[in-house]
Design a protein around this motif. Structure first.
Motif, mmCIF file in Angstrom:
data_model
loop_
_atom_site.group_PDB
_atom_site.id
_atom_site.type_symbol
_atom_site.label_atom_id
_atom_site.label_comp_id
_atom_site.label_asym_id
_atom_site.label_seq_id
_atom_site.Cartn_x
_atom_site.Cartn_y
_atom_site.Cartn_z
ATOM 1 N N ILE A 84 32.404 54.152 -14.330
ATOM 2 C CA ILE A 84 33.388 53.173 -13.870
ATOM 3 C C ILE A 84 33.413 53.120 -12.342
ATOM 4 C CG2 ILE A 84 34.833 53.455 -15.927
ATOM 5 C CD1 ILE A 84 36.764 55.110 -14.053
ATOM 6 N N ASP A 85 34.101 52.141 -11.810
ATOM 7 C CA ASP A 85 34.365 51.983 -10.382
ATOM 8 C C ASP A 85 33.093 51.917 -9.529
ATOM 9 O OD1 ASP A 85 36.030 51.644 -8.192
ATOM 10 O OD2 ASP A 85 36.202 53.798 -7.823
ATOM 11 N N PRO A 86 32.121 51.079 -9.943
ATOM 12 C CA PRO A 86 30.893 51.000 -9.144
ATOM 13 C C PRO A 86 31.146 50.339 -7.793
ATOM 14 C CG PRO A 86 30.898 49.271 -10.772
ATOM 15 C CD PRO A 86 32.109 50.133 -11.051
ATOM 16 N N LYS A 87 30.363 50.736 -6.832
ATOM 17 C CA LYS A 87 30.316 50.101 -5.513
ATOM 18 C C LYS A 87 28.864 49.627 -5.360
ATOM 19 C CE LYS A 87 34.433 51.921 -4.437
ATOM 20 N NZ LYS A 87 34.873 52.473 -5.673
ATOM 21 N N PRO A 88 28.525 48.485 -5.955
ATOM 22 C CA PRO A 88 27.115 48.117 -6.111
ATOM 23 C C PRO A 88 26.367 47.835 -4.810
ATOM 24 C CG PRO A 88 28.543 46.315 -6.791
ATOM 25 C CD PRO A 88 29.434 47.481 -6.491
ATOM 26 N N PHE A 89 25.208 48.435 -4.722
ATOM 27 C CA PHE A 89 24.225 48.202 -3.670
ATOM 28 C C PHE A 89 22.860 48.267 -4.328
ATOM 29 C CE2 PHE A 89 27.691 49.407 -0.896
ATOM 30 C CZ PHE A 89 27.449 48.689 0.262
ATOM 31 N N VAL A 90 21.863 47.746 -3.680
ATOM 32 C CA VAL A 90 20.484 47.859 -4.137
ATOM 33 C C VAL A 90 19.810 48.908 -3.273
ATOM 34 C CG1 VAL A 90 18.282 46.654 -4.346
ATOM 35 C CG2 VAL A 90 20.404 45.484 -4.959
ATOM 36 N N GLY A 91 19.073 49.835 -3.929
ATOM 37 C CA GLY A 91 18.410 50.871 -3.151
ATOM 38 C C GLY A 91 17.544 51.779 -3.982
ATOM 39 N N ASP A 92 17.223 52.917 -3.413
ATOM 40 C CA ASP A 92 16.346 53.923 -4.000
ATOM 41 C C ASP A 92 16.937 54.457 -5.302
ATOM 42 O OD1 ASP A 92 15.085 56.456 -4.568
ATOM 43 O OD2 ASP A 92 14.459 56.574 -2.487
ATOM 44 N N PRO A 93 16.148 54.521 -6.382
ATOM 45 C CA PRO A 93 16.668 55.010 -7.660
ATOM 46 C C PRO A 93 17.217 56.444 -7.604
ATOM 47 C CG PRO A 93 14.441 54.134 -7.922
ATOM 48 C CD PRO A 93 14.769 54.091 -6.462
ATOM 49 N N ALA A 94 16.795 57.232 -6.634
ATOM 50 C CA ALA A 94 17.264 58.621 -6.534
ATOM 51 C C ALA A 94 18.652 58.728 -5.912
ATOM 52 C CB ALA A 94 16.278 59.448 -5.717
ATOM 53 N N TYR A 95 19.168 57.655 -5.333
ATOM 54 C CA TYR A 95 20.436 57.732 -4.599
ATOM 55 C C TYR A 95 21.597 58.196 -5.476
ATOM 56 C CZ TYR A 95 24.430 56.585 -1.741
ATOM 57 O OH TYR A 95 25.611 56.674 -1.039
ATOM 58 N N ASP A 96 21.822 57.525 -6.606
ATOM 59 C CA ASP A 96 22.981 57.868 -7.439
ATOM 60 C C ASP A 96 22.912 59.299 -7.959
ATOM 61 O OD1 ASP A 96 24.589 55.579 -7.240
ATOM 62 O OD2 ASP A 96 23.572 54.592 -8.892
ATOM 63 N N ALA A 97 21.745 59.721 -8.403
ATOM 64 C CA ALA A 97 21.612 61.095 -8.913
ATOM 65 C C ALA A 97 21.875 62.109 -7.806
ATOM 66 C CB ALA A 97 20.221 61.307 -9.500
ATOM 67 N N THR A 98 21.391 61.823 -6.610
ATOM 68 C CA THR A 98 21.619 62.723 -5.476
ATOM 69 C C THR A 98 23.103 62.784 -5.137
ATOM 70 O OG1 THR A 98 19.426 62.203 -4.619
ATOM 71 C CG2 THR A 98 21.000 63.167 -3.077
ATOM 72 N N GLN A 99 23.782 61.640 -5.102
ATOM 73 C CA GLN A 99 25.214 61.625 -4.817
ATOM 74 C C GLN A 99 25.991 62.412 -5.868
ATOM 75 O OE1 GLN A 99 27.000 60.459 -2.081
ATOM 76 N NE2 GLN A 99 24.889 60.579 -1.405
ATOM 77 N N HIS A 100 25.590 62.270 -7.128
ATOM 78 C CA HIS A 100 26.264 63.007 -8.188
ATOM 79 C C HIS A 100 26.108 64.518 -7.956
ATOM 80 C CE1 HIS A 100 27.919 64.005 -12.043
ATOM 81 N NE2 HIS A 100 26.813 64.627 -12.399
ATOM 82 N N LEU A 101 24.907 64.957 -7.618
ATOM 83 C CA LEU A 101 24.680 66.386 -7.363
ATOM 84 C C LEU A 101 25.487 66.876 -6.164
ATOM 85 C CD1 LEU A 101 20.846 66.608 -7.992
ATOM 86 C CD2 LEU A 101 22.679 67.517 -9.442
ATOM 87 N N LEU A 102 25.580 66.068 -5.126
ATOM 88 C CA LEU A 102 26.332 66.470 -3.929
ATOM 89 C C LEU A 102 27.832 66.494 -4.167
ATOM 90 C CD1 LEU A 102 24.339 64.475 -1.220
ATOM 91 C CD2 LEU A 102 24.257 66.945 -1.675
ATOM 92 N N ASN A 103 28.295 65.766 -5.189
ATOM 93 C CA ASN A 103 29.724 65.692 -5.480
ATOM 94 C C ASN A 103 30.182 66.642 -6.579
ATOM 95 O OD1 ASN A 103 30.749 63.657 -3.675
ATOM 96 N ND2 ASN A 103 29.475 62.210 -4.772
ATOM 97 N N LEU A 104 29.304 67.503 -7.057
ATOM 98 C CA LEU A 104 29.704 68.452 -8.102
ATOM 99 C C LEU A 104 30.722 69.434 -7.536
ATOM 100 C CD1 LEU A 104 26.301 69.255 -9.806
ATOM 101 C CD2 LEU A 104 28.180 67.910 -10.744
ATOM 102 N N PRO A 105 31.734 69.773 -8.335
ATOM 103 C CA PRO A 105 32.715 70.764 -7.856
ATOM 104 C C PRO A 105 32.018 72.094 -7.642
ATOM 105 C CG PRO A 105 33.282 69.965 -10.071
ATOM 106 C CD PRO A 105 32.016 69.288 -9.660
ATOM 107 N N GLY A 106 32.387 72.767 -6.601
ATOM 108 C CA GLY A 106 31.649 73.971 -6.325
ATOM 109 C C GLY A 106 32.434 75.153 -6.097
#
Length: 84
Positions: A62-84
């Protein structure tokens, strides 16, 4: 989006502890996205709070902020946003 972030960084030039390093980072920030082999529609706000269980599909983003770009972007953002 990356141009906006670069401009925000450039606006804070007086706070940079190492101007050469920041300028090189900004150069790479501009250059590297152009090396992607494909561009796709991105959510750009992918994190655990925006992934829900769903009845129509097992998971719903949900709550997309759509942009066009590198397919790795979303997966990388998800990894960087994991609770730690």
């Amino acid at each position: 989006m990356t141009e906006y972030w670069s401009n925000e960084t450039l606006a804070g030039v007086e706070q940079w502890p190492d101007a050469g390093l920041v300028r090189e980072g900004l150069r790479l920030f501009k250059e590297l996205p152009r090396t992607a082999s494909a561009e796709v529609l991105l959510a750009t706000d992918l994190h655990a709070g925006n992934v829900l269980r769903s009845q129509r599909e097992p998971w719903l983003v949900i709550d997309p902020k759509p942009f066009v770009g590198d397919p790795a972007y979303d997966a990388t953002q998800h990894l960087l946003n994991l609770p730690g």
